[in-house]
Design a protein around this motif. Structure first.
Motif, PDB file in Angstrom:
ATOM      1  N   VAL A 382       0.830  -1.207   0.000  1.00 17.66           N
ATOM      2  CA  VAL A 382       0.000   0.000   0.000  1.00 17.66           C
ATOM      3  C   VAL A 382       0.861   1.252   0.000  1.00 17.66           C
ATOM      4  O   VAL A 382       1.802   1.376   0.796  1.00 17.66           O
ATOM      5  N   SER A 383       0.528   2.194  -0.876  1.00 18.51           N
ATOM      6  CA  SER A 383       1.175   3.506  -0.872  1.00 18.51           C
ATOM      7  C   SER A 383       0.377   4.407   0.071  1.00 18.51           C
ATOM      8  O   SER A 383      -0.664   4.963  -0.306  1.00 18.51           O
ATOM      9  N   TRP A 384       0.878   4.531   1.301  1.00 18.94           N
ATOM     10  CA  TRP A 384       0.117   5.294   2.284  1.00 18.94           C
ATOM     11  C   TRP A 384       0.069   6.772   1.956  1.00 18.94           C
ATOM     12  O   TRP A 384      -0.892   7.470   2.300  1.00 18.94           O
ATOM     13  N   GLU A 385       1.067   7.260   1.276  1.00 17.96           N
ATOM     14  CA  GLU A 385       1.037   8.667   0.858  1.00 17.96           C
ATOM     15  C   GLU A 385      -0.104   8.905  -0.125  1.00 17.96           C
ATOM     16  O   GLU A 385      -0.817   9.909  -0.051  1.00 17.96           O
ATOM     17  N   GLU A 386      -0.292   7.953  -1.038  1.00 21.07           N
ATOM     18  CA  GLU A 386      -1.378   8.089  -2.013  1.00 21.07           C
ATOM     19  C   GLU A 386      -2.734   7.951  -1.330  1.00 21.07           C
ATOM     20  O   GLU A 386      -3.669   8.714  -1.609  1.00 21.07           O
ATOM     21  N   VAL A 387      -2.838   6.992  -0.423  1.00 18.67           N
ATOM     22  CA  VAL A 387      -4.071   6.848   0.361  1.00 18.67           C
ATOM     23  C   VAL A 387      -4.356   8.150   1.111  1.00 18.67           C
ATOM     24  O   VAL A 387      -5.492   8.639   1.142  1.00 18.67           O
ATOM     25  N   GLY A 388      -3.322   8.710   1.713  1.00 17.00           N
ATOM     26  CA  GLY A 388      -3.477   9.943   2.483  1.00 17.00           C
ATOM     27  C   GLY A 388      -3.959  11.107   1.640  1.00 17.00           C
ATOM     28  O   GLY A 388      -4.795  11.902   2.086  1.00 17.00           O
ATOM     29  N   ARG A 389      -3.467  11.212   0.421  1.00 20.68           N
ATOM     30  CA  ARG A 389      -3.891  12.314  -0.450  1.00 20.68           C
ATOM     31  C   ARG A 389      -5.374  12.200  -0.793  1.00 20.68           C
ATOM     32  O   ARG A 389      -6.110  13.186  -0.757  1.00 20.68           O
TER      33      ARG A 389
END
Length: 446
Positions: A382-389
């Motif tokens: 999981v790309s948490w930065e992408e999820v966060g955005r």
């Protein structure tokens, strides 16, 4: 931004009078009873509009009045053996409580009729002196024939108007030159009253708002709002007085929200189906109430029923639960988060809202963005930065709608409980896994 203008019957590009700033006036309540859900709709509609302007970089001065002079207030005070001021303050406080419970940004200014009396009397006197109003035995009426533009808000000509279009069209009296002439000043010896050049009395409803607008925002404002039931005669008569006194239209944009039905029927005292706003909020909660109200375009009738409430509940859960799980899983993964957001989805949402507050289309953007969050959470790495955005983008969208997202906090004890749950599952110790899972659910973490 584009908004539907009742005066022109068209969706128009919004152009403010003052660059980067919006002056908005929304008719407030006559404070003789508690706010019902019909009163709550304009609270939410114009709160969303204010938030939208702010999201687009405007500053907003939002004014909404309290009509604290009225026969119903006078009658209730007499029934209870108290003063009109006591009655008015009771329901002003209750109305403000509902605004707070609905998470609205409170109006910047909330003028009251009783605090504006000198200016109201002066305004009426000016209309009399200019020949647009006349006195009959202590009553003062506005001459609708003196305004060639009369009818521009409701799009009805004098010969087409139907008497009784509103319960407020009750100002019939001996000596009126035209049956549609409306009262600016009412002679009375009952209840609260003021001295005037025409004797003791109190002002007519339609004059009060004009004067409070002029006092607090000036002679021409960007937006005048309210429920569709105010279009005629109230807003029509406001516009006529402004045209007569200042020779300009009171507002550049007139915006009206449609009415609220209960189980497919018009809400009314006679049907006994009135829903008090405070009771609806207590039952549904702030977020669900706002989600339901905004789920229908503001110019379409809104129906409150078990079915529409349940549909709204499922829709909101479809948004809030993935956000909740994303926040929890991000913290378990050690992702601290940032304020970065996905600009593409955010802009798509604003474009829908800028199209005459098209909330149904804006909801579709929210659902699509949440879907991307769900897809990302199912990936192996999981790309948490992408999820966060994407998560932050949805939160910004919901903020425009006045819906609050409470971010869960995962403690070290919670993390240990998750670890124990996963260990028990890996070891196929189902009793221990079920026990840990139950605790996590009780904490609202699953």
């Amino acid at each position: 931004m584009r908004l539907y203008n009742t005066r022109t019957l068209q969706i128009e590009d919004f152009k403010p009078i003052h660059e980067g700033h919006v002056d908005m006036y929304v008719c407030g309540p006559t404070v003789y009873n508690y706010a019902h859900i019909g009163n709550a709709r304009p609270m939410i509609v114009f709160d969303v509009l204010k938030r939208l302007f702010e999201a687009e970089g405007y500053t907003v001065t939002y004014v909404s009045n309290f009509t604290d002079v009225d026969d119903k207030i006078i009658n209730k005070a007499a029934q209870e053996g108290t003063t009109e001021a006591v009655i008015a303050q009771r329901y002003i406080d209750a109305y403000q409580d509902v605004r707070k419970q609905l998470n609205t940004e409170l109006p910047d200014i909330t003028p009251r009729v009783t605090q504006t009396m000198d200016q109201i009397i002066s305004f009426i006197d000016g209309l009399v002196r200019s020949g647009h109003a006349y006195e009959v035995n202590g009553d003062v009426y506005f001459s609708v024939d003196s305004d060639p533009k009369y009818g521009e808000i409701s799009h009805q000509k004098l010969d087409q108007l139907e008497a009784g279009a509103s319960e407020r069209v009750d100002e019939t009296g001996d000596g009126k030159r035209n049956p549609y002439d409306f009262a600016l000043w009412k002679k009375t010896d009952k209840g609260i009253q003021w001295d005037s050049p025409w004797g003791k009395g109190r002002p007519g409803w339609h004059t009060e708002c004009v004067v409070m607008i002029n006092n607090n925002l000036g002679e021409r404002i960007d937006i005048h709002g309210g429920g569709m039931d105010l279009k005629f005669p109230h807003h029509e008569n406001e516009a006529a007085q402004q045209e007569a006194m200042h020779h300009n239209c009171l507002a550049n944009y007139w915006i009206h929200n449609a009415m609220v039905n209960i189980n497919g029927e018009k809400m009314s005292k006679s049907l006994g189906n009135t829903l008090w706003a405070k009771d609806v909020i207590a039952q549904l909660g702030t977020n669900l109430t706002r989600w339901l109200v905004s789920s229908v375009h503001y110019r379409k009738e809104l129906n409150f029923s078990d079915e529409t409430v349940e549909t709204a509940r499922k829709e909101l859960d479809k948004v809030m639960k993935p956000l909740h799980q994303a926040d929890i899983k991000a913290q378990l993964a050690g992702y601290a988060g940032t304020e970065a957001f996905d600009e593409t989805s955010w802009r798509a949402f604003l474009d829908c809202m800028d199209d005459d507050m098209n909330t149904p289309n804006a909801y579709a953007v929210i659902f699509d963005t949440v879907k991307k969050i769900n897809q990302l959470l199912r990936t192996k790495d999981v790309s948490w930065e992408e999820v966060g955005r994407y998560r932050n983008s949805v939160v910004k969208m919901l903020d425009v709608l006045g819906i609050v997202v409470e971010k869960p906090v995962v403690t070290e004890d919670d993390k240990a409980l998750f670890a124990a749950w996963n260990k028990a599952k890996a070891e196929k110790n189902w009793d221990a896994a079920d026990a840990a899972r139950k605790q996590l659910m009780e904490k609202g973490l699953l």
